[in-house]
Scaffold this motif. Sequence first.
Motif, PDB file in Angstrom:
ATOM      1  N   ALA A 132      37.864  36.983  41.860  1.00  0.00           N
ATOM      2  CA  ALA A 132      39.218  37.495  42.088  1.00  0.00           C
ATOM      3  C   ALA A 132      40.260  36.538  41.528  1.00  0.00           C
ATOM      4  CB  ALA A 132      39.445  37.745  43.580  1.00  0.00           C
ATOM      5  N   LYS A 133      40.041  35.247  41.707  1.00  0.00           N
ATOM      6  CA  LYS A 133      40.960  34.253  41.146  1.00  0.00           C
ATOM      7  C   LYS A 133      40.965  34.326  39.630  1.00  0.00           C
ATOM      8  CE  LYS A 133      40.893  30.846  44.876  1.00  0.00           C
ATOM      9  NZ  LYS A 133      40.532  29.470  45.254  1.00  0.00           N
ATOM     10  N   ALA A 134      39.802  34.532  39.023  1.00  0.00           N
ATOM     11  CA  ALA A 134      39.724  34.663  37.566  1.00  0.00           C
ATOM     12  C   ALA A 134      40.495  35.899  37.108  1.00  0.00           C
ATOM     13  CB  ALA A 134      38.271  34.732  37.111  1.00  0.00           C
ATOM     14  N   THR A 135      40.375  36.987  37.855  1.00  0.00           N
ATOM     15  CA  THR A 135      41.124  38.202  37.529  1.00  0.00           C
ATOM     16  C   THR A 135      42.622  37.947  37.672  1.00  0.00           C
ATOM     17  OG1 THR A 135      39.309  39.635  38.204  1.00  0.00           O
ATOM     18  CG2 THR A 135      41.510  40.622  38.184  1.00  0.00           C
ATOM     19  N   ASP A 136      43.026  37.232  38.710  1.00  0.00           N
ATOM     20  CA  ASP A 136      44.435  36.890  38.900  1.00  0.00           C
ATOM     21  C   ASP A 136      44.960  36.101  37.706  1.00  0.00           C
ATOM     22  OD1 ASP A 136      44.392  38.139  41.371  1.00  0.00           O
ATOM     23  OD2 ASP A 136      44.342  36.260  42.521  1.00  0.00           O
ATOM     24  N   GLU A 152      43.788  36.149  34.614  1.00  0.00           N
ATOM     25  CA  GLU A 152      43.864  37.074  33.471  1.00  0.00           C
ATOM     26  C   GLU A 152      45.118  37.945  33.563  1.00  0.00           C
ATOM     27  OE1 GLU A 152      40.312  39.426  33.007  1.00  0.00           O
ATOM     28  OE2 GLU A 152      39.032  37.647  33.193  1.00  0.00           O
ATOM     29  N   MET A 153      45.400  38.457  34.750  1.00  0.00           N
ATOM     30  CA  MET A 153      46.575  39.308  34.937  1.00  0.00           C
ATOM     31  C   MET A 153      47.855  38.530  34.673  1.00  0.00           C
ATOM     32  SD  MET A 153      45.652  42.407  35.683  1.00  0.00           S
ATOM     33  CE  MET A 153      44.253  42.225  34.590  1.00  0.00           C
ATOM     34  N   GLU A 154      47.878  37.289  35.119  1.00  0.00           N
ATOM     35  CA  GLU A 154      49.039  36.438  34.901  1.00  0.00           C
ATOM     36  C   GLU A 154      49.226  36.161  33.401  1.00  0.00           C
ATOM     37  OE1 GLU A 154      50.223  31.904  35.969  1.00  0.00           O
ATOM     38  OE2 GLU A 154      49.464  33.109  37.642  1.00  0.00           O
ATOM     39  N   GLU A 155      48.124  35.926  32.700  1.00  0.00           N
ATOM     40  CA  GLU A 155      48.183  35.622  31.271  1.00  0.00           C
ATOM     41  C   GLU A 155      48.712  36.793  30.444  1.00  0.00           C
ATOM     42  OE1 GLU A 155      44.229  34.319  30.292  1.00  0.00           O
ATOM     43  OE2 GLU A 155      44.551  32.318  31.163  1.00  0.00           O
ATOM     44  N   ILE A 156      48.408  38.021  30.873  1.00  0.00           N
ATOM     45  CA  ILE A 156      48.909  39.175  30.114  1.00  0.00           C
ATOM     46  C   ILE A 156      50.261  39.661  30.630  1.00  0.00           C
ATOM     47  CG2 ILE A 156      46.603  39.921  29.414  1.00  0.00           C
ATOM     48  CD1 ILE A 156      46.838  42.194  31.508  1.00  0.00           C
ATOM     49  N   GLY A 157      50.783  38.982  31.638  1.00  0.00           N
ATOM     50  CA  GLY A 157      52.113  39.311  32.144  1.00  0.00           C
ATOM     51  C   GLY A 157      52.145  40.479  33.104  1.00  0.00           C
ATOM     52  N   ALA A 158      51.002  40.849  33.667  1.00  0.00           N
ATOM     53  CA  ALA A 158      50.964  41.964  34.620  1.00  0.00           C
ATOM     54  C   ALA A 158      51.600  41.529  35.935  1.00  0.00           C
ATOM     55  CB  ALA A 158      49.533  42.407  34.855  1.00  0.00           C
ATOM     56  N   SER A 159      52.359  42.409  36.508  1.00  0.00           N
ATOM     57  CA  SER A 159      52.992  42.086  37.792  1.00  0.00           C
ATOM     58  C   SER A 159      52.242  42.818  38.908  1.00  0.00           C
ATOM     59  CB  SER A 159      54.470  42.468  37.779  1.00  0.00           C
ATOM     60  OG  SER A 159      54.619  43.838  37.511  1.00  0.00           O
ATOM     61  N   VAL A 160      51.080  42.312  39.189  1.00  0.00           N
ATOM     62  CA  VAL A 160      50.240  42.901  40.235  1.00  0.00           C
ATOM     63  C   VAL A 160      50.026  41.859  41.336  1.00  0.00           C
ATOM     64  CG1 VAL A 160      49.066  44.495  38.674  1.00  0.00           C
ATOM     65  CG2 VAL A 160      48.107  42.218  39.047  1.00  0.00           C
ATOM     66  N   ALA A 161      49.728  42.347  42.501  1.00  0.00           N
ATOM     67  CA  ALA A 161      49.455  41.452  43.632  1.00  0.00           C
ATOM     68  C   ALA A 161      48.181  40.658  43.376  1.00  0.00           C
ATOM     69  CB  ALA A 161      49.317  42.259  44.913  1.00  0.00           C
ATOM     70  N   SER A 162      48.117  39.502  43.932  1.00  0.00           N
ATOM     71  CA  SER A 162      46.958  38.633  43.783  1.00  0.00           C
ATOM     72  C   SER A 162      45.754  39.195  44.532  1.00  0.00           C
ATOM     73  CB  SER A 162      47.278  37.237  44.314  1.00  0.00           C
ATOM     74  OG  SER A 162      46.104  36.474  44.472  1.00  0.00           O
ATOM     75  N   GLN A 163      44.658  39.406  43.796  1.00  0.00           N
ATOM     76  CA  GLN A 163      43.411  39.839  44.438  1.00  0.00           C
ATOM     77  C   GLN A 163      42.887  38.771  45.386  1.00  0.00           C
ATOM     78  OE1 GLN A 163      40.038  41.095  42.154  1.00  0.00           O
ATOM     79  NE2 GLN A 163      41.205  42.625  41.004  1.00  0.00           N
ATOM     80  N   ALA A 164      42.921  37.527  44.941  1.00  0.00           N
ATOM     81  CA  ALA A 164      42.379  36.436  45.754  1.00  0.00           C
ATOM     82  C   ALA A 164      43.153  36.294  47.061  1.00  0.00           C
ATOM     83  CB  ALA A 164      42.394  35.131  44.969  1.00  0.00           C
TER      84      ALA A 164
END
Length: 167
Positions: A92-96, A98-110
Amino acid sequence: MKRLLVSGFVLACGAQVNAQEVVYTRAATEACLANIVEDQNPDTCIGVSALACMEANEGGMSTVGMGDCLNRELEYWDARLNDIYHRVRAAAKATDTEMEEIGASVASQADAMRDMQRAWIAYRDATCEYERTMWGGGTGGGPATVACHMKLTAEQALYFEAQEGVN
C-alpha cells in the motif's frame, strides 16, 4: 488460615495443570488451507487445529484444555495476521508513492489500512468482551472469549491474504 489453605490448594492445582504439556500442531489448519477448492470459503479452516488439540490431549475438552488449545491456534493466526499485515501495508505504501509520483490526488492506502486495522482491533475486543458476557460469569466465558479472538483474528488474516497481490 482457611484462606491460606485455599490459596495453597489453588497454587498446587495450577502447577499440576501447567505441568502437563499440551500437544498442539497447526498441521490441521495448514492442510485444510492447502486443500481449499474453488469457491470454498477458507473460514472453514478456522479452529480445526484447536479442535484436533482438544481431541488429542487428556483434559482437552475441559475449560482449561479448551482455552489452551484455542489460545495456541489464536497465536498461530495472530502471527499470520501480523506477517500479512506488514506485507500488504508495504504494498500500500508503494502504491501511495506511485500515486504521489504521478500527481494523483487520492487518499493514502497505507493510512486507510492502518486506520481500518485500529478500528478492527477495537471491534474485535468489544465483540469478544460481549461474547464473554453471554456466559454470565461462568467458566465457559474464558474459552468463548479466546475462541472469539481466534475466529476474528483468523478472518482478518484471511481478508488481508485475499488483498495481497490486488494492488
